[in-house]
Design an enzyme around this catalytic site. Structure first.
Site, PDB file in Angstrom:
ATOM      1  N   LYS A 169       5.851  -4.849  -3.704  1.00  0.00           N
ATOM      2  CA  LYS A 169       7.309  -4.758  -3.559  1.00  0.00           C
ATOM      3  C   LYS A 169       7.746  -4.711  -2.098  1.00  0.00           C
ATOM      4  O   LYS A 169       8.723  -5.330  -1.721  1.00  0.00           O
ATOM      5  CB  LYS A 169       7.776  -3.499  -4.298  1.00  0.00           C
ATOM      6  CG  LYS A 169       9.259  -3.266  -4.263  1.00  0.00           C
ATOM      7  CD  LYS A 169       9.940  -4.044  -5.343  1.00  0.00           C
ATOM      8  CE  LYS A 169      11.433  -3.949  -5.280  1.00  0.00           C
ATOM      9  NZ  LYS A 169      12.050  -5.206  -5.717  1.00  0.00           N
ATOM     10  N   GLU A 208      16.348 -19.481  -5.260  1.00  0.00           N
ATOM     11  CA  GLU A 208      16.085 -18.147  -5.818  1.00  0.00           C
ATOM     12  C   GLU A 208      15.595 -18.258  -7.269  1.00  0.00           C
ATOM     13  O   GLU A 208      14.682 -17.543  -7.678  1.00  0.00           O
ATOM     14  CB  GLU A 208      17.364 -17.296  -5.712  1.00  0.00           C
ATOM     15  CG  GLU A 208      17.294 -15.914  -6.326  1.00  0.00           C
ATOM     16  CD  GLU A 208      16.233 -14.998  -5.733  1.00  0.00           C
ATOM     17  OE1 GLU A 208      15.625 -15.335  -4.704  1.00  0.00           O
ATOM     18  OE2 GLU A 208      15.978 -13.945  -6.329  1.00  0.00           O
ATOM     19  N   GLU A 251       7.227 -16.400  -9.140  1.00  0.00           N
ATOM     20  CA  GLU A 251       6.685 -15.045  -8.927  1.00  0.00           C
ATOM     21  C   GLU A 251       6.160 -14.418 -10.206  1.00  0.00           C
ATOM     22  O   GLU A 251       5.119 -13.787 -10.208  1.00  0.00           O
ATOM     23  CB  GLU A 251       7.810 -14.118  -8.449  1.00  0.00           C
ATOM     24  CG  GLU A 251       8.022 -14.035  -7.004  1.00  0.00           C
ATOM     25  CD  GLU A 251       9.125 -13.028  -6.714  1.00  0.00           C
ATOM     26  OE1 GLU A 251       8.840 -12.080  -5.996  1.00  0.00           O
ATOM     27  OE2 GLU A 251      10.263 -13.185  -7.207  1.00  0.00           O
ATOM     28  N   ARG A 276       4.200  -0.678  -4.605  1.00  0.00           N
ATOM     29  CA  ARG A 276       3.815  -1.112  -3.260  1.00  0.00           C
ATOM     30  C   ARG A 276       2.467  -1.827  -3.225  1.00  0.00           C
ATOM     31  O   ARG A 276       2.083  -2.397  -2.202  1.00  0.00           O
ATOM     32  CB  ARG A 276       3.751   0.097  -2.322  1.00  0.00           C
ATOM     33  CG  ARG A 276       5.042   0.863  -2.218  1.00  0.00           C
ATOM     34  CD  ARG A 276       4.878   2.032  -1.304  1.00  0.00           C
ATOM     35  NE  ARG A 276       4.689   1.604   0.055  1.00  0.00           N
ATOM     36  CZ  ARG A 276       5.659   1.368   0.929  1.00  0.00           C
ATOM     37  NH1 ARG A 276       6.906   1.547   0.571  1.00  0.00           N
ATOM     38  NH2 ARG A 276       5.393   0.970   2.141  1.00  0.00           N
ATOM     39  N   HIS A 286      15.653 -38.279  -1.533  1.00  0.00           N
ATOM     40  CA  HIS A 286      14.898 -38.488  -0.288  1.00  0.00           C
ATOM     41  C   HIS A 286      13.434 -38.076  -0.436  1.00  0.00           C
ATOM     42  O   HIS A 286      12.741 -37.915   0.563  1.00  0.00           O
ATOM     43  CB  HIS A 286      15.555 -37.704   0.849  1.00  0.00           C
ATOM     44  CG  HIS A 286      16.958 -38.139   1.107  1.00  0.00           C
ATOM     45  ND1 HIS A 286      17.275 -39.386   1.613  1.00  0.00           N
ATOM     46  CD2 HIS A 286      18.150 -37.521   0.884  1.00  0.00           C
ATOM     47  CE1 HIS A 286      18.589 -39.505   1.713  1.00  0.00           C
ATOM     48  NE2 HIS A 286      19.145 -38.384   1.267  1.00  0.00           N
ATOM     49  N   ASN A 302      -1.902   2.359   5.497  1.00  0.00           N
ATOM     50  CA  ASN A 302      -1.065   1.223   5.126  1.00  0.00           C
ATOM     51  C   ASN A 302      -0.771   0.464   6.413  1.00  0.00           C
ATOM     52  O   ASN A 302      -0.307   1.062   7.378  1.00  0.00           O
ATOM     53  CB  ASN A 302       0.223   1.742   4.479  1.00  0.00           C
ATOM     54  CG  ASN A 302       1.301   0.673   4.376  1.00  0.00           C
ATOM     55  OD1 ASN A 302       1.001  -0.507   4.311  1.00  0.00           O
ATOM     56  ND2 ASN A 302       2.550   1.092   4.365  1.00  0.00           N
ATOM     57  N   GLY A 303      -1.068  -0.829   6.448  1.00  0.00           N
ATOM     58  CA  GLY A 303      -0.834  -1.618   7.653  1.00  0.00           C
ATOM     59  C   GLY A 303      -2.046  -2.469   7.958  1.00  0.00           C
ATOM     60  O   GLY A 303      -2.905  -2.670   7.096  1.00  0.00           O
ATOM     61  N   LYS A 320      12.024 -16.805  -8.392  1.00  0.00           N
ATOM     62  CA  LYS A 320      11.876 -15.819  -9.475  1.00  0.00           C
ATOM     63  C   LYS A 320      10.885 -16.327 -10.510  1.00  0.00           C
ATOM     64  O   LYS A 320       9.999 -15.611 -10.965  1.00  0.00           O
ATOM     65  CB  LYS A 320      13.252 -15.614 -10.105  1.00  0.00           C
ATOM     66  CG  LYS A 320      13.687 -14.272 -10.437  1.00  0.00           C
ATOM     67  CD  LYS A 320      14.098 -13.317  -9.379  1.00  0.00           C
ATOM     68  CE  LYS A 320      13.217 -13.126  -8.194  1.00  0.00           C
ATOM     69  NZ  LYS A 320      13.839 -12.461  -7.091  1.00  0.00           N
ATOM     70  N   CYS A 355       0.852  -1.191   0.000  1.00  0.00           N
ATOM     71  CA  CYS A 355       0.000   0.000   0.000  1.00  0.00           C
ATOM     72  C   CYS A 355       0.891   1.245   0.000  1.00  0.00           C
ATOM     73  O   CYS A 355       1.875   1.316   0.712  1.00  0.00           O
ATOM     74  CB  CYS A 355      -0.943   0.110   1.175  1.00  0.00           C
ATOM     75  SG  CYS A 355      -2.133  -1.214   1.269  1.00  0.00           S
ATOM     76  N   TRP A 413      -2.788  -2.781  -1.671  1.00  0.00           N
ATOM     77  CA  TRP A 413      -2.522  -4.212  -1.730  1.00  0.00           C
ATOM     78  C   TRP A 413      -3.424  -4.791  -0.650  1.00  0.00           C
ATOM     79  O   TRP A 413      -3.207  -4.580   0.541  1.00  0.00           O
ATOM     80  CB  TRP A 413      -1.056  -4.494  -1.422  1.00  0.00           C
ATOM     81  CG  TRP A 413      -0.669  -5.928  -1.554  1.00  0.00           C
ATOM     82  CD1 TRP A 413      -0.246  -6.571  -2.680  1.00  0.00           C
ATOM     83  CD2 TRP A 413      -0.663  -6.916  -0.508  1.00  0.00           C
ATOM     84  NE1 TRP A 413       0.011  -7.889  -2.410  1.00  0.00           N
ATOM     85  CE2 TRP A 413      -0.233  -8.141  -1.084  1.00  0.00           C
ATOM     86  CE3 TRP A 413      -0.985  -6.895   0.845  1.00  0.00           C
ATOM     87  CZ2 TRP A 413      -0.114  -9.308  -0.359  1.00  0.00           C
ATOM     88  CZ3 TRP A 413      -0.868  -8.071   1.579  1.00  0.00           C
ATOM     89  CH2 TRP A 413      -0.425  -9.260   0.971  1.00  0.00           C
TER      90      TRP A 413
HETATM   91  C1  F6R Z   1      11.313 -11.652  -4.524  1.00  0.00           C
HETATM   92  C2  F6R Z   1      11.080 -10.498  -3.684  1.00  0.00           C
HETATM   93  C3  F6R Z   1      10.706 -10.722  -2.272  1.00  0.00           C
HETATM   94  C4  F6R Z   1      11.553  -9.810  -1.375  1.00  0.00           C
HETATM   95  C5  F6R Z   1      11.088  -9.916   0.095  1.00  0.00           C
HETATM   96  C6  F6R Z   1      11.950  -9.074   1.010  1.00  0.00           C
HETATM   97  O1  F6R Z   1      11.621 -11.278  -5.827  1.00  0.00           O
HETATM   98  O2  F6R Z   1      11.200  -9.400  -4.120  1.00  0.00           O
HETATM   99  O3  F6R Z   1      10.846 -12.049  -1.899  1.00  0.00           O
HETATM  100  O4  F6R Z   1      12.886 -10.179  -1.500  1.00  0.00           O
HETATM  101  O5  F6R Z   1       9.759  -9.502   0.195  1.00  0.00           O
HETATM  102  O6  F6R Z   1      11.916  -7.736   0.653  1.00  0.00           O
HETATM  103  P1  F6R Z   1      13.006  -6.730   1.186  1.00  0.00           P
HETATM  104  O7  F6R Z   1      14.300  -7.112   0.567  1.00  0.00           O
HETATM  105  O8  F6R Z   1      12.542  -5.377   0.756  1.00  0.00           O
HETATM  106  O9  F6R Z   1      13.043  -6.896   2.681  1.00  0.00           O
END
Ligand code: F6R
Length: 612
Positions: free
Chosen positions: A607, A484, A491, A27, A507, A100-101, A488, A2, A74
């Site tokens: 984000k 990772e 996502e 956000r 396993h 926001n929250g 990626k 948000c 969001w």
């Molecule tokens: C994956 C991604 C999220 C962030 C996670 C932590 O592509 O962007 O998994 O890495 O939400 O965010 P930060 O780094 O801002 O604490």
């Protein structure tokens, strides 16, 4: 999670609010809205979808007013809908609230308000704030500004959970009240105009003077005045910070998506981060070598991609320093009864510096008396301000929701930190320290080569983009990269992708493998290369298509034994994560593009995750 914007000044507020929302859209982007103070009251316009949808909705109205607040959402409580989008209002439509929250006690507050005769329109937790303010202000007949401030202070004391708020009241025009607890909120101080934002990108196109609010602060913004109060309404002194030039969002620069731009920026962002450390590694992290000498345990904490960076760092720390190192998900760490040994250094890794889980984990570590160091990308973020020490990665703004360049910059910082700790603890010689850092300094060239593999990776993506499940395997430092790579891919493509330590597949996970399933193995010609070849053989024996992400040496050794290969330059074995991850970022990007996904703003994500 948000985004909030507020403006009060002399210009029409609506276009400024929309531009601010656009910059904050990363956000949250399921709905958006704004409230503008017009001569005869507060006008609220909302719409489902992105800020562009709000912009076209606003064009149906003639909004005039030089004070307003806005929000991009969001969803937490209540599905994305026009009714549930912010701003929310009271029964009389005289108050507007953006939030926001999460208000954890909203149901109890709502029940009480309903008993008192309030009618709720939305399913959100936020709406209670508007009705609580209405309750406090209903018999006010004079001194409106002061009474609004007092009501805001009283209402915020009733809220449990986390919030950043922007508030308007019709009877106190040309004034915005803001407040925060565990959600970020920053003011922008301009000339004859002032701003409120979830972060500085909400207003840095108009002013470079920022004031970061602390938890429980209440701010009053007027055209020519910013006053900050504590919970008891004692006025506080505050610092205005001049924002550095050049770190703001600079557009896509010709790339189709921010993600692709950010992947391509990595030779520069890793180089800048390494240079920032190597200028003087002994002072770069703020923590002295004497302090580091006595460290007996290291705790590394992050979420998502940042957590994967801490996992890689665990291998480095234990390899170079011989000090126990634990990598933990912040969301797990904060609620579990963890051992709290003395002489622990707790390292928090976060692009945004605002991730609620990571901030709570930091609070726990501070309460235990640990030394705390944050590695963040966003200047002045909550983590940075709460930690004993902060190192800023040098990435500039990361806009794409899927994190790429922040990850490799975090790795650069963590690798340097591991080397510094090792030298301070006497586990490596100064000569070895020099050699390791020298290898690190050479990395940007290899990263450039990895980025230039986009063409061959695109071809591979064309072959596999219709598959439904992908498996990623790695060992040692490349195991977190398998995780990772899978993160990626899932996502931004919404396809199933799973990462495993290669030794573990027998396993259980090998049961997943079926004919033609792509299995991507990260396997440079390192000490575990043969084990990785075995893993490829095992999955191929069950019909999978093995794709090796290897280096030039590994490619020669492979002799066409696998279905496909991505060949990357040779680097020291502990540094391969820096370049293998780039191949996997590009692979995910290309598969998402072929599947026509919303790459920069994938569904359900935001984000900066500022709620639990
Ligand atoms: C994956 C991604 C999220 C962030 C996670 C932590 O592509 O962007 O998994 O890495 O939400 O965010 P930060 O780094 O801002 O604490």
């Amino acid at each position: 999670m948000c985004g909030i914007v507020g403006y009060t000044g002399r210009k029409e507020s609506a276009p400024i609010l929309i531009a601010g929302l656009k910059a904050l859209e990363y956000r949250g982007y399921d709905s958006a809205g704004l409230a503008v103070e017009e001569k005869d009251g507060i006008k609220i316009v909302k719409s489902v979808g992105k800020v562009s949808a709000l912009k076209s909705e606003v064009s149906n109205y003639t909004l005039h007013g030089t004070t307003g607040i806005a929000h991009t959402r969001w969803a937490t409580h209540g599905k994305p809908s026009t009714i549930n989008s912010h701003p929310h209002s009271d029964c009389l439509g005289e108050i507007a609230v953006v939030h926001n929250g999460i208000i954890e006690n909203y149901q109890a507050l709502k029940d009480e308000l309903i008993k008192k005769g309030h009618t709720f329109k939305s399913e959100t937790d936020t709406e209670v704030i508007a009705h609580l303010l209405e309750e406090k202000l209903k018999s006010v007949n004079s001194d409106y500004e002061n009474e609004f401030l007092k009501a805001a202070a009283e209402v915020t004391k009733m809220l449990e959970g986390s919030y950043a708020l922007g508030l308007l009241w019709k009877k106190a025009p040309n004034m915005i009240i803001g407040s925060r607890v565990k959600s970020p909120l920053v003011c922008g101080a301009g000339e004859n105009e002032n701003f409120l934002g979830s972060d500085v990108s909400a207003f840095n196109q108009w002013t470079r003077n920022a004031i970061y609010l602390d938890d429980y602060d209440i701010v009053v913004l007027k055209e020519n005045e910013i006053k900050i109060y504590d919970r008891q309404l004692h006025e506080k002194y505050y610092n205005i910070i001049e924002l550095e030039q050049g770190l703001e969002q600079s557009g896509k620069n010709g790339y189709e998506h921010y993600m692709l731009k950010e992947i391509n920026e990595q030779p520069f962002t890793v180089r800048s981060t390494i240079e920032a450390v190597l200028k003087d590694i002994n002072t770069a992290f703020g923590i002295t070598k004497d302090e580091l000498k006595n460290i007996k345990n290291i705790l590394m904490i992050g979420c998502g991609t940042a957590y994967h960076a801490t996992m890689v760092a665990k291998y480095w720390v234990e390899e170079f320093c011989n000090i126990p190192c634990q990598a933990e998900y912040a969301s797990e760490y904060k609620y579990r009864k963890a051992a709290m040994p003395d002489e622990t250094l707790a390292v928090f890794v976060s692009q945004s510096g605002e991730t609620a889980d990571t901030v709570s984990a930091l609070e726990k570590a501070r309460a235990a008396g640990f030394k705390t160091l944050s590695i963040c990308n966003v200047f002045g973020s909550t983590l940075a301000r709460m930690s004993d020490h902060t190192f800023y990665t040098k990435c500039g703004s990361e806009i794409s929701v899927a994190s790429t360049k922040a990850f490799t910059a975090q790795l650069a910082a963590l690798f340097s930190l591991s080397v510094l700790i090792a030298e301070s603890a006497g586990s490596i010689s100064t000569e070895k320290k020099g050699r390791l850092l020298n290898e690190l300094a050479k990395l940007p060239v290899a990263i450039e080569t990895a980025v230039s593999e986009d063409g061959s990776i695109s071809k591979l993506a064309e072959k596999y983009y219709k598959e439904k499940t992908f498996v990623f395997l790695g060992r040692n430092v490349n195991y977190p990269i398998a995780l990772e790579g899978a993160l990626k891919l899932k996502e931004i493509t919404y396809l199933q992708a799973e990462g495993f330590p290669a030794g573990e597949i027998k396993h259980g996970p090998i049961a997943l493998i079926n004919t033609d399933m792509p299995v991507i193995s990260i396997m440079p010609a390192d000490s575990l290369y043969d084990k990785m070849v075995n893993a490829c053989e095992e999955v191929m024996a069950r019909g999978a298509k093995a794709i090796a992400v290897t280096d030039e040496k590994g490619y020669k050794l492979l002799e066409n034994r696998v279905e496909d290969v991505i060949v990357l330059p040779n680097v020291e074995e502990y540094l391969f994560p820096f370049i293998s991850v780039i191949a996997l970022q590009l692979f995910a990007y290309r598969i998402a593009k072929l599947n026509n996904r919303e790459i920069d703003q994938p569904r359900n994500l935001a984000k900066s995750v500022t709620v639990e």
